[in-house]
Design an enzyme around this catalytic site. Structure first.
Site, PDB file in Angstrom:
ATOM      1  N   GLY A  10       0.760  -1.136   0.052  1.00  0.00           N
ATOM      2  CA  GLY A  10      -0.012   0.007  -0.099  1.00  0.00           C
ATOM      3  C   GLY A  10       0.877   1.065   0.117  1.00  0.00           C
ATOM      4  N   ALA A  11       1.758   1.265  -0.905  1.00  0.00           N
ATOM      5  CA  ALA A  11       2.918   2.447  -0.780  1.00  0.00           C
ATOM      6  C   ALA A  11       2.644   3.508  -1.767  1.00  0.00           C
ATOM      7  CB  ALA A  11       4.238   1.552  -1.151  1.00  0.00           C
ATOM      8  N   ARG A  13       0.625   6.071  -1.583  1.00  0.00           N
ATOM      9  CA  ARG A  13       0.106   7.207  -0.824  1.00  0.00           C
ATOM     10  C   ARG A  13       0.416   7.290   0.629  1.00  0.00           C
ATOM     11  NH1 ARG A  13      -6.430   6.781  -1.816  1.00  0.00           N
ATOM     12  NH2 ARG A  13      -6.763   5.831   0.415  1.00  0.00           N
ATOM     13  N   ASP A  61      -3.171  -7.045  -5.264  1.00  0.00           N
ATOM     14  CA  ASP A  61      -4.091  -6.908  -4.094  1.00  0.00           C
ATOM     15  C   ASP A  61      -3.689  -8.014  -2.966  1.00  0.00           C
ATOM     16  OD1 ASP A  61      -6.278  -7.007  -2.384  1.00  0.00           O
ATOM     17  OD2 ASP A  61      -7.807  -7.223  -3.887  1.00  0.00           O
ATOM     18  N   VAL A  62      -2.937  -7.146  -2.041  1.00  0.00           N
ATOM     19  CA  VAL A  62      -2.412  -8.376  -1.003  1.00  0.00           C
ATOM     20  C   VAL A  62      -3.367  -8.800  -0.094  1.00  0.00           C
ATOM     21  CG1 VAL A  62      -0.160  -7.333  -1.143  1.00  0.00           C
ATOM     22  CG2 VAL A  62      -1.913  -6.323   0.665  1.00  0.00           C
ATOM     23  N   ASN A  88       1.664  -2.450   5.537  1.00  0.00           N
ATOM     24  CA  ASN A  88       1.016  -1.176   5.603  1.00  0.00           C
ATOM     25  C   ASN A  88      -0.336  -0.964   5.089  1.00  0.00           C
ATOM     26  OD1 ASN A  88       1.032   1.914   5.930  1.00  0.00           O
ATOM     27  ND2 ASN A  88       0.721   1.511   3.554  1.00  0.00           N
ATOM     28  N   SER A 140      -2.946  -0.003  14.936  1.00  0.00           N
ATOM     29  CA  SER A 140      -3.627   1.139  15.051  1.00  0.00           C
ATOM     30  C   SER A 140      -3.790   1.439  16.407  1.00  0.00           C
ATOM     31  CB  SER A 140      -5.162   1.578  14.268  1.00  0.00           C
ATOM     32  OG  SER A 140      -5.968   2.321  14.912  1.00  0.00           O
ATOM     33  N   TYR A 153     -12.764  -2.681  12.284  1.00  0.00           N
ATOM     34  CA  TYR A 153     -11.533  -2.066  12.000  1.00  0.00           C
ATOM     35  C   TYR A 153     -10.643  -2.342  13.116  1.00  0.00           C
ATOM     36  CZ  TYR A 153      -7.820   1.449  10.932  1.00  0.00           C
ATOM     37  OH  TYR A 153      -6.532   2.049  10.864  1.00  0.00           O
TER      38      TYR A 153
HETATM   39  P1  NAD Z   1      -4.333   5.569   2.900  1.00  0.00           P
HETATM   40  O1  NAD Z   1      -5.733   5.313   2.677  1.00  0.00           O
HETATM   41  O2  NAD Z   1      -3.886   6.751   2.067  1.00  0.00           O
HETATM   42  O3  NAD Z   1      -3.466   4.216   2.125  1.00  0.00           O
HETATM   43  C1  NAD Z   1      -3.562   2.897   2.331  1.00  0.00           C
HETATM   44  C2  NAD Z   1      -3.022   2.236   1.108  1.00  0.00           C
HETATM   45  O4  NAD Z   1      -3.179   0.858   1.461  1.00  0.00           O
HETATM   46  C3  NAD Z   1      -3.886   2.901   0.086  1.00  0.00           C
HETATM   47  O5  NAD Z   1      -2.853   3.320  -1.079  1.00  0.00           O
HETATM   48  C4  NAD Z   1      -4.718   1.856  -0.388  1.00  0.00           C
HETATM   49  O6  NAD Z   1      -4.676   1.332  -1.790  1.00  0.00           O
HETATM   50  C5  NAD Z   1      -3.528   0.466   0.231  1.00  0.00           C
HETATM   51  N1  NAD Z   1      -4.502  -0.697   0.265  1.00  0.00           N
HETATM   52  C6  NAD Z   1      -5.710  -1.096   0.992  1.00  0.00           C
HETATM   53  N2  NAD Z   1      -6.045  -2.473   0.651  1.00  0.00           N
HETATM   54  C7  NAD Z   1      -4.921  -3.065  -0.143  1.00  0.00           C
HETATM   55  C8  NAD Z   1      -4.756  -4.121  -0.660  1.00  0.00           C
HETATM   56  N3  NAD Z   1      -5.654  -5.348  -0.456  1.00  0.00           N
HETATM   57  N4  NAD Z   1      -3.699  -4.552  -1.684  1.00  0.00           N
HETATM   58  C9  NAD Z   1      -2.775  -3.372  -1.806  1.00  0.00           C
HETATM   59  N5  NAD Z   1      -2.936  -2.251  -1.429  1.00  0.00           N
HETATM   60  C10 NAD Z   1      -4.112  -1.791  -0.496  1.00  0.00           C
HETATM   61  O7  NAD Z   1      -4.227   5.425   4.592  1.00  0.00           O
HETATM   62  P2  NAD Z   1      -3.006   5.664   5.432  1.00  0.00           P
HETATM   63  O8  NAD Z   1      -3.369   6.581   6.492  1.00  0.00           O
HETATM   64  O9  NAD Z   1      -1.649   5.798   4.810  1.00  0.00           O
HETATM   65  O10 NAD Z   1      -2.988   4.122   6.133  1.00  0.00           O
HETATM   66  C11 NAD Z   1      -1.807   3.294   6.004  1.00  0.00           C
HETATM   67  C12 NAD Z   1      -1.940   2.410   7.114  1.00  0.00           C
HETATM   68  O11 NAD Z   1      -2.008   2.946   8.520  1.00  0.00           O
HETATM   69  C13 NAD Z   1      -3.297   1.760   7.335  1.00  0.00           C
HETATM   70  O12 NAD Z   1      -3.188   0.269   7.514  1.00  0.00           O
HETATM   71  C14 NAD Z   1      -4.065   2.226   8.242  1.00  0.00           C
HETATM   72  O13 NAD Z   1      -5.119   1.324   8.831  1.00  0.00           O
HETATM   73  C15 NAD Z   1      -3.117   2.635   9.253  1.00  0.00           C
HETATM   74  N6  NAD Z   1      -3.414   3.885  10.188  1.00  0.00           N
HETATM   75  C16 NAD Z   1      -3.605   4.907   9.614  1.00  0.00           C
HETATM   76  C17 NAD Z   1      -4.143   5.818  10.642  1.00  0.00           C
HETATM   77  C18 NAD Z   1      -4.341   7.550  10.070  1.00  0.00           C
HETATM   78  O14 NAD Z   1      -4.731   8.096  11.022  1.00  0.00           O
HETATM   79  N7  NAD Z   1      -4.126   7.667   8.919  1.00  0.00           N
HETATM   80  C19 NAD Z   1      -4.110   5.734  11.892  1.00  0.00           C
HETATM   81  C20 NAD Z   1      -3.941   4.516  12.374  1.00  0.00           C
HETATM   82  C21 NAD Z   1      -3.447   3.497  11.410  1.00  0.00           C
END
Ligand code: NAD
Length: 244
Positions: A10-11, A13, A61-62, A88, A140, A153
């Site tokens: 998920g790299a 963004r 799609d992981v 991630n 999280s 979640y």
């Molecule tokens: P984001 O939505 O910007 O990025 C998540 C990325 O994961 C996206 O690019 C998405 O396409 C990818 N993704 C989702 N499912 C996928 C799959 N099956 N295969 C491949 N890619 C996939 O969100 P973020 O905030 O950068 O989140 C990254 C991680 O951090 C997530 O696991 C999220 O739960 C965790 N997180 C985020 C926050 C926050 O406040 N942003 C807080 C706690 C945890």
């Protein structure tokens, strides 16, 4: 010295992009996975190319075993080894518990938890052979303390922390470290639904008076990659918002 090899899921963004960027800048060979946003993944690759750094961007799609396997096989075929795995990829959900469906459960658990299980399994076979590895799962704070309207979640992220702790014990003798980073609110697209006022309230109730940036998580990843004695831990980066 031989370059380390890292897969970041998920790299394209947010937090994953920031982790991939920092690891690549550090001289690690990065395989940046994306699922849908090819354009954004390409932008990351091109940005690094300007600094003469080459990364691989791989669509997968992981949450699907075959695609996760293909991603890992790409790394092994190309570089023979995987030193670092950053799980991630993840999705959010906000819904009343009484309105959640089986489809919601399957979608969130598959994308957040099953994906980490599958990736750990595929990668650890190679890491065990090499007697070396560092796995970092992005969970999280909601996995630690639970969130209203985010029950599935929260379950998925608590599951990730369970996976981290158990795997740390099983894989430790093979010199593989497994840790979780449990972020608080981080400024990414995942939180774009929050209003300015909600963000302000969040900042006010956080002792450090701010929400996090993706780079805050990347810096912790960088530290865990370097470290040699930390395993089975859930490290929460949340500005003091949640202290357990
Ligand atoms: P984001 O939505 O910007 O990025 C998540 C990325 O994961 C996206 O690019 C998405 O396409 C990818 N993704 C989702 N499912 C996928 C799959 N099956 N295969 C491949 N890619 C996939 O969100 P973020 O905030 O950068 O989140 C990254 C991680 O951090 C997530 O696991 C999220 O739960 C965790 N997180 C985020 C926050 C926050 O406040 N942003 C807080 C706690 C945890």
């Amino acid at each position: 010295m031989e370059k380390k090899v890292a897969i970041v899921t998920g790299a394209s963004r947010g937090i994953g992009r920031s982790i991939a960027y920092l690891l690549a800048k550090k001289g690690i060979k990065v395989i940046a996975n994306y699922n849908q946003s090819e354009e954004k993944a390409r932008e990351l690759k091109e940005e690094l190319e300007k600094e003469n750094i080459n990364i691989d961007i791989i669509k997968a799609d992981v949450s699907k075993r075959e695609e996760a396997k293909r991603l890992v096989q790409f790394a092994i075929n190309s570089y023979e080894k995987i030193d670092i795995l950053i799980n991630n990829a993840g999705i959010a959900e906000y819904k009343l518990f009484t309105e959640e469906t089986d489809e919601d459960w399957n979608r969130v658990i598959n994308n957040n938890l099953y994906s980490a299980f599958v990736m750990c399994q595929e990668v650890s076979k190679n890491m065990i052979q090499n007697k070396n590895g560092c796995i970092i799962n992005i969970s999280s704070i909601w996995g630690m303390v639970g969130a209203s309207l985010e029950v599935i979640y929260s379950v998925s992220k608590a599951g990730i922390d369970g996976l981290t702790k158990a795997l740390a014990k099983e894989l430790g003798p093979s010199n593989i470290r497994v840790n979780s980073i449990a972020p608080g609110t981080i400024d990414t697209d995942m939180n774009k639904g929050l209003t300015k006022q909600e963000l302000k309230i969040l900042e006010e109730v956080t002792p450090l008076g701010k929400i996090g940036k993706p780079e805050d998580i990347a810096k912790c990843v960088n530290w865990l990659v370097e470290d040699e004695f930390t395993t089975g831990q859930v490290i929460s980066l949340n500005g003091g918002w949640v202290i357990t």
